[in-house]
Write a protein that holds these residues in place. Structure first.
Motif, PDB file in Angstrom:
ATOM      1  N   LEU A   5     151.366 100.613 -10.994  1.00  0.00           N
ATOM      2  CA  LEU A   5     150.394 100.807  -9.926  1.00  0.00           C
ATOM      3  C   LEU A   5     150.995 101.642  -8.804  1.00  0.00           C
ATOM      4  O   LEU A   5     152.200 101.574  -8.537  1.00  0.00           O
ATOM      5  CB  LEU A   5     149.957  99.460  -9.350  1.00  0.00           C
ATOM      6  CG  LEU A   5     149.348  98.433 -10.304  1.00  0.00           C
ATOM      7  CD1 LEU A   5     149.074  97.148  -9.539  1.00  0.00           C
ATOM      8  CD2 LEU A   5     148.077  98.963 -10.941  1.00  0.00           C
ATOM      9  N   ASN A   6     150.143 102.417  -8.149  1.00  0.00           N
ATOM     10  CA  ASN A   6     150.522 103.110  -6.923  1.00  0.00           C
ATOM     11  C   ASN A   6     149.867 102.384  -5.757  1.00  0.00           C
ATOM     12  O   ASN A   6     148.639 102.380  -5.625  1.00  0.00           O
ATOM     13  CB  ASN A   6     150.084 104.575  -6.958  1.00  0.00           C
ATOM     14  CG  ASN A   6     150.891 105.389  -7.945  1.00  0.00           C
ATOM     15  OD1 ASN A   6     152.101 105.208  -8.062  1.00  0.00           O
ATOM     16  ND2 ASN A   6     150.248 106.279  -8.666  1.00  0.00           N
ATOM     17  N   LEU A   7     150.686 101.743  -4.931  1.00  0.00           N
ATOM     18  CA  LEU A   7     150.179 100.949  -3.818  1.00  0.00           C
ATOM     19  C   LEU A   7     150.405 101.678  -2.504  1.00  0.00           C
ATOM     20  O   LEU A   7     151.509 102.181  -2.246  1.00  0.00           O
ATOM     21  CB  LEU A   7     150.878  99.594  -3.767  1.00  0.00           C
ATOM     22  CG  LEU A   7     150.713  98.684  -4.981  1.00  0.00           C
ATOM     23  CD1 LEU A   7     151.477  97.386  -4.750  1.00  0.00           C
ATOM     24  CD2 LEU A   7     149.252  98.400  -5.262  1.00  0.00           C
ATOM     25  N   GLY A  35     154.714 103.616   9.209  1.00  0.00           N
ATOM     26  CA  GLY A  35     153.495 104.324   8.820  1.00  0.00           C
ATOM     27  C   GLY A  35     153.031 103.892   7.443  1.00  0.00           C
ATOM     28  O   GLY A  35     153.419 102.840   6.940  1.00  0.00           O
ATOM     29  N   THR A  36     152.199 104.713   6.831  1.00  0.00           N
ATOM     30  CA  THR A  36     151.672 104.422   5.495  1.00  0.00           C
ATOM     31  C   THR A  36     152.476 105.176   4.440  1.00  0.00           C
ATOM     32  O   THR A  36     152.762 106.359   4.596  1.00  0.00           O
ATOM     33  CB  THR A  36     150.183 104.818   5.403  1.00  0.00           C
ATOM     34  OG1 THR A  36     149.450 104.098   6.395  1.00  0.00           O
ATOM     35  CG2 THR A  36     149.620 104.490   4.029  1.00  0.00           C
ATOM     36  N   ARG A  37     152.840 104.477   3.392  1.00  0.00           N
ATOM     37  CA  ARG A  37     153.580 105.105   2.294  1.00  0.00           C
ATOM     38  C   ARG A  37     153.033 104.612   0.970  1.00  0.00           C
ATOM     39  O   ARG A  37     152.425 103.546   0.881  1.00  0.00           O
ATOM     40  CB  ARG A  37     155.076 104.791   2.393  1.00  0.00           C
ATOM     41  CG  ARG A  37     155.415 103.317   2.447  1.00  0.00           C
ATOM     42  CD  ARG A  37     156.861 103.083   2.868  1.00  0.00           C
ATOM     43  NE  ARG A  37     157.136 101.692   3.164  1.00  0.00           N
ATOM     44  CZ  ARG A  37     157.864 100.893   2.395  1.00  0.00           C
ATOM     45  NH1 ARG A  37     158.376 101.356   1.265  1.00  0.00           N
ATOM     46  NH2 ARG A  37     158.089  99.645   2.736  1.00  0.00           N
ATOM     47  N   LEU A  75     159.765  92.767  -4.584  1.00  0.00           N
ATOM     48  CA  LEU A  75     160.287  94.132  -4.668  1.00  0.00           C
ATOM     49  C   LEU A  75     161.468  94.214  -3.707  1.00  0.00           C
ATOM     50  O   LEU A  75     161.319  94.438  -2.504  1.00  0.00           O
ATOM     51  CB  LEU A  75     159.206  95.151  -4.302  1.00  0.00           C
ATOM     52  CG  LEU A  75     157.874  95.029  -5.063  1.00  0.00           C
ATOM     53  CD1 LEU A  75     156.892  96.078  -4.585  1.00  0.00           C
ATOM     54  CD2 LEU A  75     158.101  95.140  -6.560  1.00  0.00           C
ATOM     55  N   ARG A  76     162.641  94.015  -4.235  1.00  0.00           N
ATOM     56  CA  ARG A  76     163.837  93.906  -3.403  1.00  0.00           C
ATOM     57  C   ARG A  76     164.161  95.250  -2.731  1.00  0.00           C
ATOM     58  O   ARG A  76     164.191  96.293  -3.372  1.00  0.00           O
ATOM     59  CB  ARG A  76     165.015  93.448  -4.263  1.00  0.00           C
ATOM     60  CG  ARG A  76     166.245  93.035  -3.449  1.00  0.00           C
ATOM     61  CD  ARG A  76     167.381  92.668  -4.388  1.00  0.00           C
ATOM     62  NE  ARG A  76     167.037  91.546  -5.234  1.00  0.00           N
ATOM     63  CZ  ARG A  76     167.212  90.277  -4.888  1.00  0.00           C
ATOM     64  NH1 ARG A  76     167.716  89.983  -3.706  1.00  0.00           N
ATOM     65  NH2 ARG A  76     166.892  89.313  -5.730  1.00  0.00           N
ATOM     66  N   GLY A  77     164.383  95.195  -1.436  1.00  0.00           N
ATOM     67  CA  GLY A  77     164.809  96.381  -0.707  1.00  0.00           C
ATOM     68  C   GLY A  77     163.709  97.386  -0.419  1.00  0.00           C
ATOM     69  O   GLY A  77     163.991  98.490   0.061  1.00  0.00           O
ATOM     70  N   LYS A  78     162.446  97.028  -0.679  1.00  0.00           N
ATOM     71  CA  LYS A  78     161.342  97.972  -0.455  1.00  0.00           C
ATOM     72  C   LYS A  78     160.587  97.693   0.843  1.00  0.00           C
ATOM     73  O   LYS A  78     159.576  98.337   1.132  1.00  0.00           O
ATOM     74  CB  LYS A  78     160.360  97.904  -1.624  1.00  0.00           C
ATOM     75  CG  LYS A  78     160.972  98.272  -2.970  1.00  0.00           C
ATOM     76  CD  LYS A  78     161.468  99.702  -2.981  1.00  0.00           C
ATOM     77  CE  LYS A  78     161.979 100.091  -4.371  1.00  0.00           C
ATOM     78  NZ  LYS A  78     162.477 101.486  -4.391  1.00  0.00           N
ATOM     79  N   GLY A  79     161.076  96.744   1.635  1.00  0.00           N
ATOM     80  CA  GLY A  79     160.403  96.401   2.881  1.00  0.00           C
ATOM     81  C   GLY A  79     160.884  97.247   4.037  1.00  0.00           C
ATOM     82  O   GLY A  79     161.236  98.432   3.883  1.00  0.00           O
TER      83      GLY A  79
END
Length: 303
Positions: free
Chosen positions: A142-144, A151-153, A171-175
């Motif tokens: 998925l693309n979330l 901002g938005t990514r 999702l480790r490290g994606k925050g």
């Protein structure tokens, strides 16, 4: 950032002693621990209690918290100007923190000022993702679109096969980005399953409604039925009654460790709304010769 009433969380007056704070936290932690409580909000309440206790047990953090006054819970507020002056190393990123992170950063700033900026972990974020049954079964990508302080990514996320309703993916490290060498935060995805046209999910098992004709239910039959992996033949035993569950072992949703749940067909008997003359004649003949009575205790009909 939003104000949180830590005293209300622990059900304490604002002049509570440290001993009262400890007792209140231990009591609430026992009640809301996820391994003990089955309430849907137990984990969230447990974390809120721990956050409140971490602030109120620390004299410096509690003093800084009390200095905020008494905004309404959930109300937006900005840190007092003197905080930005006293904690210049953290001032640029105050707006990226929530209340607990801010108080923790201030506490570290007091204790570690002589050693320069203190490493601060990035924020964790949470999002809810709705999956089709087929995607939960087989896995998908998925693309979330995620909105955070930067901002938005768009983030590409791999959903593994066997993902189920209510599961939380990390999702480790994606925050949020860490500061001064601190680790990046995580993103937690809460999984929900979208309604399906045929199947209903219960953990890894699936259920669907199977309509049988009277003769299929009486004589037995082999019927083609749908599954998430394509149609299969289901053997209907002779004498199958309405309400019976027929199981197809291993035809449910995939499980994370390689297995599968089961698929259940819930039987109901259907009849033609407008039978032909020949069908009507056959049913009349059957009614004359059959000794079957599904209502043995019903009063006999008088001619």
């Amino acid at each position: 950032m939003h104000y949180k009433d830590y005293y209300a969380t622990l059900d304490l007056p604002r002049d509570a002693s440290l001993d009262q704070i400890k007792k209140a936290y231990r009591k609430l932690a026992r009640q809301t621990h996820p391994d003990v409580s089955k309430a849907a909000d137990a984990e969230a309440r447990f974390k809120e209690a721990a956050e409140a206790y971490a602030t109120l047990k620390d004299p410096e953090k509690r003093a800084a918290y009390d200095a905020l006054g008494r905004p309404k819970p959930g109300e937006e507020f900005a840190p007092p100007p003197q905080w930005r002056h006293e904690h210049a190393a953290d001032a640029a990123s105050f707006d990226d923190l929530d209340l607990a992170d801010l108080l923790a950063a201030l506490g570290r700033s007091h204790r570690g000022a002589a050693h320069g900026p203190v490493a601060t972990p990035g924020r964790d974020y949470e999002n809810t993702v709705s999956l089709q049954l087929e995607d939960a079964h087989r896995g998908t990508t998925l693309n979330l679109d995620l909105a955070d302080a930067g901002g938005t990514r768009t983030l590409e996320v791999t959903i593994p096969p066997g993902t189920r309703e209510g599961q939380k993916l990390r999702l480790r490290g994606k925050g949020g980005k860490g500061r001064h060498g601190g680790p990046d935060g995580d993103i937690y995805l809460h999984i929900t399953l979208a309604p399906h046209a045929l199947f209903r999910a219960d953990h890894h098992d699936l259920y669907f409604d199977l309509a049988l004709t009277p003769w299929e239910a009486t004589l037995g039959a082999e019927i083609e039925v749908p599954t998430l992996d394509g149609p299969v033949l289901l053997t209907v035993p002779a004498g199958t009654r309405a309400g019976r569950k027929l199981r197809l072992r291993g035809r449910g949703l995939a499980q994370g460790k390689g297995g599968h749940g089961d698929l259940y067909a819930l039987v109901h008997i259907d009849v033609a709304a407008t039978p032909s003359e020949q069908e009507r004649a056959l049913y009349l003949e059957l009614s004359r010769i059959s000794h079957f009575n599904p209502r043995p205790h019903a009063p006999k009909e008088t001619p």
